[in-house]
Motif scaffolding. Structure first.
Motif, PDB file in Angstrom:
ATOM      1  N   VAL A  63       0.841  -1.198   0.000  1.00  0.00           N
ATOM      2  CA  VAL A  63       0.000   0.000   0.000  1.00  0.00           C
ATOM      3  C   VAL A  63       0.880   1.254   0.000  1.00  0.00           C
ATOM      4  O   VAL A  63       0.623   2.207  -0.746  1.00  0.00           O
ATOM      5  N   ASP A  64       1.938   1.264   0.808  1.00  0.00           N
ATOM      6  CA  ASP A  64       2.856   2.406   0.840  1.00  0.00           C
ATOM      7  C   ASP A  64       3.528   2.616  -0.508  1.00  0.00           C
ATOM      8  O   ASP A  64       3.655   3.753  -0.981  1.00  0.00           O
ATOM      9  N   ALA A  65       3.957   1.531  -1.155  1.00  0.00           N
ATOM     10  CA  ALA A  65       4.610   1.627  -2.467  1.00  0.00           C
ATOM     11  C   ALA A  65       3.636   2.154  -3.521  1.00  0.00           C
ATOM     12  O   ALA A  65       3.997   2.984  -4.355  1.00  0.00           O
ATOM     13  N   LEU A  66       2.400   1.698  -3.472  1.00  0.00           N
ATOM     14  CA  LEU A  66       1.388   2.167  -4.408  1.00  0.00           C
ATOM     15  C   LEU A  66       1.110   3.655  -4.208  1.00  0.00           C
ATOM     16  O   LEU A  66       1.025   4.421  -5.171  1.00  0.00           O
ATOM     17  N   GLN A  67       0.997   4.067  -2.959  1.00  0.00           N
ATOM     18  CA  GLN A  67       0.759   5.485  -2.669  1.00  0.00           C
ATOM     19  C   GLN A  67       1.920   6.342  -3.154  1.00  0.00           C
ATOM     20  O   GLN A  67       1.719   7.395  -3.745  1.00  0.00           O
ATOM     21  N   ALA A  68       3.140   5.897  -2.916  1.00  0.00           N
ATOM     22  CA  ALA A  68       4.321   6.642  -3.376  1.00  0.00           C
ATOM     23  C   ALA A  68       4.336   6.738  -4.891  1.00  0.00           C
ATOM     24  O   ALA A  68       4.662   7.797  -5.452  1.00  0.00           O
ATOM     25  N   ALA A  69       3.982   5.660  -5.574  1.00  0.00           N
ATOM     26  CA  ALA A  69       3.945   5.670  -7.037  1.00  0.00           C
ATOM     27  C   ALA A  69       2.877   6.630  -7.544  1.00  0.00           C
ATOM     28  O   ALA A  69       3.098   7.354  -8.520  1.00  0.00           O
ATOM     29  N   ARG A  70       1.738   6.648  -6.888  1.00  0.00           N
ATOM     30  CA  ARG A  70       0.671   7.581  -7.287  1.00  0.00           C
ATOM     31  C   ARG A  70       1.123   9.020  -7.104  1.00  0.00           C
ATOM     32  O   ARG A  70       0.891   9.868  -7.958  1.00  0.00           O
ATOM     33  N   GLU A  71       1.753   9.311  -5.968  1.00  0.00           N
ATOM     34  CA  GLU A  71       2.227  10.672  -5.713  1.00  0.00           C
ATOM     35  C   GLU A  71       3.289  11.073  -6.725  1.00  0.00           C
ATOM     36  O   GLU A  71       3.269  12.187  -7.243  1.00  0.00           O
ATOM     37  N   LEU A  72       4.204  10.187  -7.036  1.00  0.00           N
ATOM     38  CA  LEU A  72       5.236  10.462  -8.028  1.00  0.00           C
ATOM     39  C   LEU A  72       4.612  10.699  -9.395  1.00  0.00           C
ATOM     40  O   LEU A  72       5.010  11.605 -10.120  1.00  0.00           O
TER      41      LEU A  72
END
Length: 87
Positions: A63-72
């Motif tokens: 979930v953290d990796a997905l959120q970071a990818a979305r923000e990027l």
């Protein structure tokens, strides 16, 4: 590489437990397997993938990796408009 091929490769890297072993070992056995391994377990039925069980740590990491990818992705999309002076 096609998405289905990437999906098959990602499944092939997971530790595997047949559904019969999951039934026999019970929930505690599953949790022990997750804790002792990678935090992921592919459950198969007649050698076909049926489910993936994740530890809470593995799930949180995803979930953290997905959120970071979305923000990027959002930052990357908005940069060209800022450079041209468009808001």
């Amino acid at each position: 590489m096609a998405a289905s091929a990437r999906f098959a490769q990602s499944l092939a890297r997971l530790p595997v437990a047949p559904a019969s072993a999951v039934k026999k070992d019970g929930w505690r056995g599953i949790v022990r397997t997750l804790a002792a391994g990678e935090g992921r377990l592919l459950v198969t039925n007649h050698n076909e993938p049926e489910a993936v069980i994740l530890s809470i740590a593995e799930y949180t990491g995803m979930v953290d990796a997905l959120q970071a990818a979305r923000e990027l992705s959002l930052i990357h999309i908005s940069e060209p408009t800022r450079r041209r002076g468009i808001s």
